[in-house]
Enzyme design. Structure first.
Site, PDB file in Angstrom:
ATOM      1  CG  ASP A 149      -2.405   0.097   0.770  1.00  0.00           C
ATOM      2  OD1 ASP A 149      -2.703  -0.249  -0.384  1.00  0.00           O
ATOM      3  OD2 ASP A 149      -3.241   0.524   1.582  1.00  0.00           O
ATOM      4  CG  ASP A 452      -8.050  -6.638  13.414  1.00  0.00           C
ATOM      5  OD1 ASP A 452      -8.754  -5.664  13.747  1.00  0.00           O
ATOM      6  OD2 ASP A 452      -6.916  -6.845  13.887  1.00  0.00           O
TER       7      ASP A 452
END
Length: 741
Positions: A149, A452
């Site tokens: 990223d 998450d």
């Protein structure tokens, strides 16, 4: 009690896994009833005090303690969900071959995310990738996808070198039955036999490492390292207009099944580098967005039914881990299980874990409890998912916009074909998700900095269960922050993310309870409301001490029967916590430091996270995703190994801690002086003196950093001055509020 996955009849399939409920579970339930009674009695005591308040000041004082104790009681209640039915699982990988042959093992896609080559050194990411590529699993069934990223050519170069080294490393691991399949770990362990072949391989690894680190230090890939036209074409994408915030999609197939072989002629796993398109005009949803891009790109290329997500620093420590996960995923009776979560374990933690970096409750104690209910939470790394789980609940399938992205789509083209690469580029674009179900009904979920936790929670609410498996040999080892500020900042980010969930329409206490029952609702609420710890911890860090300075007794006298209620509540809570910690292999010193860090986070990480969340909710400011650095200097590492706290930078997170250390010291000194001189009775201020002394003991590293150290890790003068001014201001305010009753 032991429960198995099949009956004992001879016609039943062989056991793949069993579980047992932990023996101390009945005692936990009995204690919960007793402790609940004590809490209710405490509330009665508070209400009596409120009714007998002589003025507004005493009413506010008692109300403050009541409010704090309500939050403490709620958070304690959430922990009881973890203690209600904790279980321990066992797998039987030796029986796996009787159920499924290696030829029929499901394909495995591995997602590894990185975002900054300077905070997350490429060689660390390379070692993570090589460790999973070397799994004891058919190599033609493994595909590793690297999400960069940061859009860095440095990371791409590192993996080009890794692809060449893998041709030597993978067969070496298989031929020699190597357990440590991270090259960095293997060559630094000193446990290998230094044969000619081993030394040649080590030299090859060291050369690769030197080249990669040289490129990172230089900040660009020199022409001397670009050997082929294909490499030149790849690096030509990094033009002057290419920035980490604004660049086109880059997809580079570095290794391919059926095309690339190792030095023994065996097929190698797929290895694909991905840097999704970035644009300043589009929201990219941090790590969740990167994972969804990998979910789509992998669907166009390999579409494996099983997906492993890994942090870039979390290398595989046991080559049999995929087989352990298959003991659950290959069991037809467990088709409702979305993922198998392995605990996060960390190497490099000092002897006594001064910063509580092990996070034993989050990664080991609490998951065992949730596993006995309806499944553990997803912690971002070390989880084997069914791809199907990202497309709606077990009985409510949600189809993707393009059929090629659905989990049941059969891929029949080579991954480097023009058709596949064109599709892969299109699904990695910034605009692809606009108006789609991605991040909401499909894939990893948006709406929280802790993607998450939120994703696992949403999957559980959709009807999926999950498994927590804690093997004797750690499945993965990773890095944890070994700087004080880094540790606090990481917990602050987590707390902001969980608060986003707590105060959303998906709040676990309501939405989660309706979806999965009260115990699962409480378990997820424990994480969601982490940030609220700041209220009771901050109150008990300042108010009793300030009251003591003003000569106000705010707790029962030693001779008062209510005094013993406080003793039971405090000691009972701490003893239960201690026993939980020790039962998972902890030590007393690590437990002590863990509870110290809980207090420290309460007046720093959780406090600032709550303030940031409140400000964002009011539209005052915004927060983003800050990467936790995996890089530390030699002096910082030396202090950590010695168990010395690092206060060298002037972080605002240190100010509340330093302030309470000052106030607690002054309050304890003044209170004891008054008792000695006969101006106060010990039995009237005993609890306040104990609280002040308790904070002083926990704040010893602060006093050491302020007064006794001269190295770079001492408390900054700026932090000391600001904290002193704040301490004086709080005392002045307490006087103005007429604490002298």
């Amino acid at each position: 009690m032991t429960t198995t996955t099949s009956s004992s009849s001879s016609s039943s399939p062989p056991l793949l896994h069993t579980y047992k409920v932990l023996r101390h579970t009945p005692l936990n339930r009995i204690f919960a009833v007793v402790y609940t009674t004590a809490i209710l009695s405490l509330f009665v005591h508070h209400f009596i005090n409120l009714l007998h308040s002589s003025n507004t000041t005493t009413f506010l004082l008692h109300f403050t303690f009541l409010f704090s104790d309500v939050i403490l009681s709620f958070m304690w209640a959430t922990t009881q969900a973890f203690r209600w039915r904790p279980i321990h699982r066992t797998v039987y990988t030796e029986n796996l071959s009787k159920v499924i042959s290696s030829r029929d093992y499901p394909k495995l896609d591995v997602f590894i995310c990185t975002a900054d080559p300077y905070k997350e050194p490429p060689m660390g990411v390379v070692n993570t990738a090589l460790s999973v590529m070397a799994y004891d699993y058919p190599p033609d069934k493994i595909s590793v996808y690297i999400s960069d990223d940061g859009g860095s050519e440095l990371t791409l170069f590192a993996f080009m070198e890794a692809a060449k080294f893998a041709a030597h490393w993978l067969p070496f691991c298989k031929e020699n039955n190597v357990e440590d399949r991270s090259p960095a770990v293997y060559f630094s362990s000193g446990h290998y036999t230094p044969t000619t072949h081993t030394e040649e391989l080590k030299m090859m690894y060291d050369t690769m490492k030197m080249k990669v680190e040289s490129v990172v230090e230089r900040g660009s890939v020199a022409d001397e390292y670009i050997k082929t036209d294909e490499q030149r074409e790849a690096f030509n994408k990094w033009t002057a207009e290419f920035t980490r915030q604004n660049h086109p999609t880059v997809i580079q197939v570095l290794l391919e099944n059926g095309k690339n072989t190792d030095i023994t002629g065996l097929e190698m796993p797929n290895l694909v580098y991905v840097s999704r398109q970035k644009s300043k005009a589009s929201h990219h949803h941090f790590k969740a967005g990167a994972l969804n891009v990998l979910l789509r790109i992998s669907a166009t290329m390999t579409n494996a039914p099983v997906i492993l997500t890994l942090d870039c620093d979390m290398y595989a420590n046991d080559p049999s881990t995929p087989l352990q996960s298959l003991c659950f995923l290959a069991d037809s009776k467990m088709s409702k299980y979305a993922y198998v979560q392995f605990p996060q374990r960390f190497h490099g933690i000092n002897k006594n874990d001064i910063y509580g970096g092990e996070n034993k409750r989050l990664y080991q104690i609490n998951p065992v409890g949730m596993d006995g209910l309806a499944g553990t939470s997803y912690v971002g790394s070390g989880a084997f998912f069914r791809r199907r789980a990202f497309f709606g609940g077990p009985s409510s399938y949600v189809s993707a916009e393009k059929p090629e992205l659905n989990p049941d789509y059969a891929t029949d083209k080579v991954i480097h074909s023009e058709v596949v690469l064109k599709m892969a580029h299109s699904v990695a674009g910034c605009e692809f998700e606009n108006g789609s179900k991605w991040g909401h009904k499909i894939g990893f979920r948006y709406g929280s900095l802790v993607e998450d936790y939120f994703t696992g929670y949403q999957l559980n609410c959709e009807g999926w269960d999950s498994v927590f498996y804690h093997p004797d040999r750690a499945a993965f080892w990773g890095d944890t922050p070994i700087s004080f500020d880094g540790s606090l900042s990481q917990n602050k980010r987590w707390s902001v993310g969980t608060l986003e969930v707590a105060f959303s329409k998906y709040s676990p206490i309501i939405f989660g309870t309706k979806a999965r029952g009260i115990l699962m609702g409480l378990a997820y609420s424990h994480y969601a409301f982490w940030g609220t710890w700041c209220i009771p911890i901050t109150v008990y860090a300042f108010v009793p001490q300030l009251a003591l300075l003003n000569g106000v007794s705010s707790f029962p006298k030693v001779s008062d029967p209510w005094f013993y209620l406080y003793v039971f509540l405090i000691l009972g809570s701490y003893m239960q916590d201690f026993l939980d910690f020790m039962s998972m292999g902890g030590t007393f010193q690590r437990w002590w430091n863990d509870q110290r860090m809980w207090l420290v986070r309460g007046i720093s990480s959780y406090l600032f996270a709550s303030m940031d969340f409140l400000a964002e909710s009011l539209g005052v400011s915004s927060f983003g995703f800050n990467i936790t650095s995996k890089v530390v200097d030699d002096e910082q590492n030396k202090h950590y190994e010695q168990g010395v706290f690092e206060f060298g930078i002037a972080s605002p997170l240190f100010v509340p801690l330093t302030t309470t250390s000052i106030i607690s010291f002054v309050a304890f000194s003044v209170g004891m002086t008054r008792v000695i001189l006969g101006n106060e009775k010990m039995e009237e201020v005993f609890i306040q003196l104990v609280l002040s002394g308790f904070w002083m003991v926990n704040c010893w590293p602060v006093y050491e950093a302020m007064l006794l150290r001269s190295d770079r890790g001492r408390m900054s003068l700026k932090t000391t001055i600001v904290s002193s001014i704040l301490a004086f201001a709080l005392y002045s305010v307490s006087c103005c509020l007429s604490f002298r009753i």
